[in-house]
Design a protein around this motif. Structure first.
Motif, PDB file in Angstrom:
ATOM      1  N   UNK A   1      65.550  77.684 -69.082  1.00 11.72           N
ATOM      2  CA  UNK A   1      66.853  77.142 -69.492  1.00 11.72           C
ATOM      3  C   UNK A   1      67.545  77.971 -70.567  1.00 11.72           C
ATOM      4  N   UNK A   2      66.877  79.008 -71.080  1.00 12.83           N
ATOM      5  CA  UNK A   2      67.422  79.786 -72.194  1.00 12.83           C
ATOM      6  C   UNK A   2      67.221  81.288 -71.983  1.00 12.83           C
ATOM      7  N   UNK A   3      67.979  81.910 -71.096  1.00 14.05           N
ATOM      8  CA  UNK A   3      67.801  83.350 -70.844  1.00 14.05           C
ATOM      9  C   UNK A   3      68.048  84.210 -72.084  1.00 14.05           C
ATOM     10  N   UNK A   4      68.920  83.776 -72.971  1.00 16.56           N
ATOM     11  CA  UNK A   4      69.145  84.540 -74.210  1.00 16.56           C
ATOM     12  C   UNK A   4      67.893  84.540 -75.079  1.00 16.56           C
ATOM     13  N   UNK A   5      67.190  83.438 -75.095  1.00 13.75           N
ATOM     14  CA  UNK A   5      65.946  83.335 -75.855  1.00 13.75           C
ATOM     15  C   UNK A   5      64.879  84.239 -75.247  1.00 13.75           C
ATOM     16  N   UNK A   6      64.836  84.310 -73.918  1.00 14.42           N
ATOM     17  CA  UNK A   6      63.895  85.203 -73.230  1.00 14.42           C
ATOM     18  C   UNK A   6      64.165  86.648 -73.646  1.00 14.42           C
ATOM     19  N   UNK A   7      65.424  87.042 -73.657  1.00 16.23           N
ATOM     20  CA  UNK A   7      65.787  88.412 -74.050  1.00 16.23           C
ATOM     21  C   UNK A   7      65.410  88.679 -75.502  1.00 16.23           C
ATOM     22  N   UNK A   8      65.680  87.748 -76.380  1.00 15.70           N
ATOM     23  CA  UNK A   8      65.363  87.914 -77.804  1.00 15.70           C
ATOM     24  C   UNK A   8      63.858  88.052 -78.009  1.00 15.70           C
ATOM     25  N   UNK A   9      63.098  87.174 -77.372  1.00 11.93           N
ATOM     26  CA  UNK A   9      61.646  87.222 -77.527  1.00 11.93           C
ATOM     27  C   UNK A   9      61.072  88.497 -76.902  1.00 11.93           C
ATOM     28  N   UNK A  10      61.658  88.945 -75.793  1.00 10.28           N
ATOM     29  CA  UNK A  10      61.216  90.194 -75.174  1.00 10.28           C
ATOM     30  C   UNK A  10      61.452  91.385 -76.078  1.00 10.28           C
ATOM     31  N   UNK A  11      62.621  91.424 -76.722  1.00 14.04           N
ATOM     32  CA  UNK A  11      62.910  92.508 -77.669  1.00 14.04           C
ATOM     33  C   UNK A  11      61.945  92.466 -78.848  1.00 14.04           C
ATOM     34  N   UNK A  12      61.658  91.271 -79.342  1.00 14.59           N
ATOM     35  CA  UNK A  12      60.711  91.133 -80.450  1.00 14.59           C
ATOM     36  C   UNK A  12      59.307  91.548 -80.029  1.00 14.59           C
ATOM     37  N   UNK A  13      58.913  91.213 -78.807  1.00 17.44           N
ATOM     38  CA  UNK A  13      57.593  91.606 -78.306  1.00 17.44           C
ATOM     39  C   UNK A  13      57.503  93.131 -78.198  1.00 17.44           C
ATOM     40  N   UNK A  14      58.556  93.749 -77.702  1.00 10.72           N
ATOM     41  CA  UNK A  14      58.583  95.213 -77.604  1.00 10.72           C
ATOM     42  C   UNK A  14      58.471  95.833 -78.987  1.00 10.72           C
TER      43      UNK A  14
END
Length: 71
Positions: free
Chosen positions: A32-45
């Motif tokens: 339900x939150x694609x922006x959150x997925x992108x943010x967490x992915x950037x943080x994981x990277x």
């Protein structure tokens, strides 16, 4: 803590292995939150680059060797 790369809510989620309901809840949250997925992915990277790059590993090994007393 060195070696700990998962920061709950920042670069991923911690879900107990035996808690299917909690896993389902986190998956639904992310769907339900694609922006959150992108943010967490950037943080994981960023976490991987900062903590697990060859440069970081080399510096860690050199630091450990410098702390060892000579025989």
């Amino acid at each position: 803590q060195p070696g700990d790369f998962l920061r709950d809510g920042w670069n991923g989620f911690h879900v107990p292995a035996d808690d299917a309901a909690a896993l389902r809840e986190k998956i639904q949250y992310l769907l339900n939150r694609p922006d959150e997925v992108a943010r967490m992915g950037e943080n994981a990277h960023r976490t991987i680059v900062e903590q697990f790059s060859l440069e970081h590993y080399t510096n860690h090994v050199l630091s450990s060797l410098r702390q060892q007393p000579l025989p």
